[in-house]
Design an enzyme around this catalytic site. Structure first.
Site, PDB file in Angstrom:
ATOM      1  N   TYR A 232      42.266  32.991  35.830  1.00 46.49           N
ATOM      2  CA  TYR A 232      41.670  33.471  37.081  1.00 46.49           C
ATOM      3  C   TYR A 232      41.797  32.406  38.167  1.00 46.49           C
ATOM      4  O   TYR A 232      42.532  32.567  39.118  1.00 46.49           O
ATOM      5  CB  TYR A 232      40.206  33.865  36.866  1.00 46.49           C
ATOM      6  CG  TYR A 232      39.581  34.504  38.087  1.00 46.49           C
ATOM      7  CD1 TYR A 232      39.844  35.832  38.392  1.00 46.49           C
ATOM      8  CD2 TYR A 232      38.749  33.783  38.926  1.00 46.49           C
ATOM      9  CE1 TYR A 232      39.293  36.431  39.518  1.00 46.49           C
ATOM     10  CE2 TYR A 232      38.182  34.372  40.057  1.00 46.49           C
ATOM     11  CZ  TYR A 232      38.460  35.693  40.351  1.00 46.49           C
ATOM     12  OH  TYR A 232      37.917  36.274  41.471  1.00 46.49           O
TER      13      TYR A 232
ATOM     14  N   SER B  27      42.447  40.703  39.963  1.00 48.44           N
ATOM     15  CA  SER B  27      41.902  40.355  41.270  1.00 48.44           C
ATOM     16  C   SER B  27      42.534  39.045  41.751  1.00 48.44           C
ATOM     17  O   SER B  27      43.742  38.991  41.953  1.00 48.44           O
ATOM     18  CB  SER B  27      40.376  40.266  41.177  1.00 48.44           C
ATOM     19  OG  SER B  27      39.800  40.221  42.457  1.00 48.44           O
TER      20      SER B  27
ATOM     21  N   HIS C 298      37.616  48.604  41.337  1.00 51.29           N
ATOM     22  CA  HIS C 298      38.024  47.240  41.009  1.00 51.29           C
ATOM     23  C   HIS C 298      37.763  46.904  39.544  1.00 51.29           C
ATOM     24  O   HIS C 298      38.240  45.883  39.059  1.00 51.29           O
ATOM     25  CB  HIS C 298      37.294  46.264  41.925  1.00 51.29           C
ATOM     26  CG  HIS C 298      37.959  44.934  42.049  1.00 51.29           C
ATOM     27  ND1 HIS C 298      39.265  44.792  42.475  1.00 51.29           N
ATOM     28  CD2 HIS C 298      37.525  43.676  41.784  1.00 51.29           C
ATOM     29  CE1 HIS C 298      39.593  43.506  42.480  1.00 51.29           C
ATOM     30  NE2 HIS C 298      38.547  42.816  42.063  1.00 51.29           N
TER      31      HIS C 298
ATOM     32  N   ASP D 190      39.757  51.444  44.696  1.00 50.94           N
ATOM     33  CA  ASP D 190      39.429  50.021  44.744  1.00 50.94           C
ATOM     34  C   ASP D 190      39.204  49.630  46.196  1.00 50.94           C
ATOM     35  O   ASP D 190      40.148  49.438  46.953  1.00 50.94           O
ATOM     36  CB  ASP D 190      40.547  49.180  44.123  1.00 50.94           C
ATOM     37  CG  ASP D 190      40.157  47.713  43.978  1.00 50.94           C
ATOM     38  OD1 ASP D 190      39.124  47.321  44.548  1.00 50.94           O
ATOM     39  OD2 ASP D 190      40.874  46.973  43.293  1.00 50.94           O
TER      40      ASP D 190
END
Length: 700
Positions: free
Chosen positions: A470, A550, A668, A633
């Site tokens: 991430y 993301s 999302h 989203d």
């Protein structure tokens, strides 16, 4: 186990219209031929037709994958266990979620006492035929007689707040709309505070920028139009605000922020001094320089967690009755960053991150250390909620090979007893977790978790590897259970979680080391992780898949552009792919804290250098890629993924497939129905498995 990766199959992509659109930005010509794909898929027929055509191609390709049915069956089986949320006590009642196994949404239950029978209070599975309407959040009133809860439809970030009588299960007339990025905080039994935005223009619900968030008080039994404005900053529309009430109902904390950065302003409301329509707001911390998280209050003493003068956080207190209130340090900064704190009974529980795993420490309210809570093994603990005077708290513990179990901790005796433990369809002891450290490009030492079957680890042979990362927004990735990842490991694969810079695993400095003009460090860390896995025999030469969602989707897109030779397959999920226009939709403007401002030249140059959409390497041999997103989203709008997919399909990037999978009635990630999550997991893992040589067992 590893097999020979398959050869390429010819995929004919749908034709995507390209426009001769260019802009000159800080002296550079920037082409944006697929800008029309930014339009809302619900409102633009051409975009809707493009999505339909792309899904047809992707579905046809997925139908050819031999491991797809096995993954779907096995992920479903691994998810089919009774699982619970952490109980919250209000009055004498206990509230918690429970999923019997494969329910699309987890119902909310209540028990009138710890020993009484549970009963269903809310079952969101009855709200929509497709299971895509979710119970997003819920907060009981202090005496447990009422419940305020929020509804999320189709994955959107917008919330509808409703109220229920707990004893009867009757839905009351109260209804709040246009709530977003909000908690629900009760003021006694009168009503509750919430945050909302102005109603967007028609047709702009899922794309318009979010400005002018304000705090309101809703009094039970009144319409939303009568709600009292508590705090807003119309002269500073970018500021967001939330209000949280202390457990004793005495103090309200107004926490203001400008974006996603760990920096806030704090104001307090003394509820003893309020009158109808008048909320006396008192400034406590001004200037967006540090993070301030309210923990609890006892009388006039307020407790906060802050990184002010403490990059790894400390606990401080302030006496609001003093003539000149001053901050006092209760728990000083330590080598391990603080992840959270709560007051339960006459003690404070403080969670530390020790190399991305949880350590649960206990202090008295003078800051004296007491024995830690014994967690037993490498993993993640959370919860520890409660209030002053409580004799108990509940917490969950999970790890890569252990689904979450809920425990009750007696604060007086220190005794821990199970509240809810899952019955498993696999043996956790068949899997091993190692934590390794590797050196990044600049020499920084970075940790990773490597998880695989014990027999594969003992064999010393490499196996197809799924590397996840991430690297942003001060978010720490810690061990947790995932049925999809467990299925990958059951099939013979290795799962790796890299704790790269940009996260919060080691405090403020770790975050700062991976944001703004340091963002390239994030990509260098992830690339170094992949190199380490191949060089040290964990991963076959042609067996490395990468995945991120993301900000992690951005990570996948960026590193594939920079090192297409290193990776063999990738899944970029709901990613931020156009770094020159991300701040133009919904919550995108908040992300400038981590990414910078595209309209500032210095930031533009940094963003231009790694933006996935703008740095596709024409002529390079790219790995197999699956982009995943969803039509609703409204956090990272799907136009990011649409444009990036159009760019990689149009470029000459070799023979491997570059596909997009667009989910409908999903957002999302939060609130996604179980059946959709299983199907997506099976599609993604069968795709990654095919291109890394994973030998998936035959479907039953």
């Amino acid at each position: 186990m590893a097999a020979t990766p398959v050869t390429a199959q010819t995929v004919t992509y749908p034709e995507t219209r390209s426009e001769p659109l260019t802009e000159t930005i800080f002296g550079e010509e920037i082409a944006d031929p697929y800008r029309w794909l930014e339009n809302d898929v619900r409102n633009d027929p051409e975009v809707a037709a493009w999505v339909e055509a792309q899904n047809e191609v992707t579905d046809a390709y997925l139908e050819t994958l031999p491991g797809r049915d096995w993954f779907k069956e096995r992920i479903g089986s691994l998810l089919d266990y009774e699982r619970f949320g952490i109980p919250k006590k209000a009055g004498s009642r206990y509230f918690y979620t429970r999923n019997s196994g494969l329910q699309n949404q987890s119902p909310l239950y209540v028990q009138d006492s710890l020993d009484s029978e549970r009963r269903v209070l809310i079952d969101p599975n009855e709200w929509a035929a497709d299971g895509a309407t979710a119970l997003a959040g819920w907060t009981p009133s202090p005496d447990g007689s009422k419940l305020a809860y929020s509804v999320q439809d189709g994955g959107t970030d917008w919330r509808i707040i409703k109220v229920m009588d707990v004893a009867t299960g009757e839905e009351l007339s109260d209804e709040i709309r246009w709530a977003k990025f909000t908690g629900i905080s009760w003021l006694g039994e009168e009503g509750f505070f919430y945050s909302r935005f102005p109603e967007p223009e028609e047709g702009q619900d899922f794309q318009a920028l979010n400005y002018n968030q304000a705090v309101y008080f809703h009094r039970l039994g009144t319409p939303q139009s009568a709600d009292e404005l508590v705090y807003s900053t119309p002269d500073k529309p970018k500021e967001g605000h939330g209000l949280y009430v202390s457990e004793d109902g005495r103090w309200g904390f107004i926490i203001s922020s400008l974006g996603t950065d760990s920096a806030s302003e704090v104001r307090v409301v003394d509820m003893n001094k309020r009158s109808e329509g008048n909320w006396p707001v008192r400034e406590l911390v001004t200037g967006y320089e540090n993070a301030w998280y309210p923990i609890e209050t006892i009388g006039d003493t307020l407790y906060f967690q802050t990184n002010q003068a403490a990059p790894k956080y400390r606990i401080v207190s302030i006496d609001m009755s003093a003539a000149t209130p001053e901050w006092k340090v209760m728990v000083p900064e330590a080598d391990q960053p603080i992840g959270g704190a709560s007051v339960v009974g006459d003690k404070m529980v403080v969670s530390y991150l020790k190399d991305a795993t949880t350590r649960a420490a206990v202090y008295d309210l003078q800051g004296n250390a007491l024995p830690d809570i014994a967690l037993g093994e490498l993993g993640t603990a959370g919860g520890f909620g409660g209030k002053p005077g409580d004799n108990e708290t509940f917490y969950t513990f999970t790890s890569f090979n252990r689904p979450g179990s809920i425990y009750r901790l007696d604060m007086a005796t220190g005794e821990t007893t199970p509240f809810a433990t899952p019955e498993l369809t696999f043996n956790p002891d068949d899997y091993v977790t190692e934590q390794k450290f590797f050196n990044s490009k600049d020499g920084t030492r970075v940790p990773m978790f490597i998880v695989r079957r014990k027999d594969i680890a003992e064999s010393g042979k490499p196996s197809p590897t799924l590397l996840y990362g991430y690297g942003g927004f001060d978010i720490s990735l810690t061990p947790s259970f995932s049925a999809s990842r467990m299925a990958w490991m059951e099939a013979g694969g290795t799962y790796v979680l890299a704790n790269i810079r940009g996260g919060g695993e080691y405090g403020k400095d770790w975050h700062n080391g991976g944001r703004l003009d340091n963002k390239q460090n994030v990509f260098d860390d992830f690339i170094a992780a992949g190199e380490y896995l191949k060089a040290n025999g964990y991963t076959p030469e042609d067996g490395l898949a990468i995945q991120g969602g993301s900000n992690g989707g951005l990570l996948v897109g960026a590193v594939v552009n920079q090192r297409p030779d290193l990776f063999d397959a990738g899944n970029a999920a709901v990613g931020v792919m156009d770094m020159l226009r991300f701040d133009r939709w919904t919550a995108g403007r908040y992300w400038v804290d981590d990414y910078g401002y595209p309209d500032r030249e210095a930031d533009f140059k940094v963003l231009r250098a790694y933006s996935p959409y703008h740095n596709v390497q024409e002529g390079a041999d790219y790995p197999a890629l699956m982009v995943t997103t969803a039509d609703t989203d409204d956090r990272v709008v799907p136009g990011h993924s649409f444009k990036y997919t159009a760019a990689i399909q149009a470029a000459d990037l070799g023979d491997k497939p570059h596909l997009i999978r667009v989910e409908t009635r999903a957002g999302h990630g939060a609130g996604k129905p179980t059946d959709k999550a299983i199907e997506e997991g099976a599609d993604v893992l069968s795709f990654l498995g095919k291109w890394t040589g994973l030998e998936v067992p035959a479907s039953e």
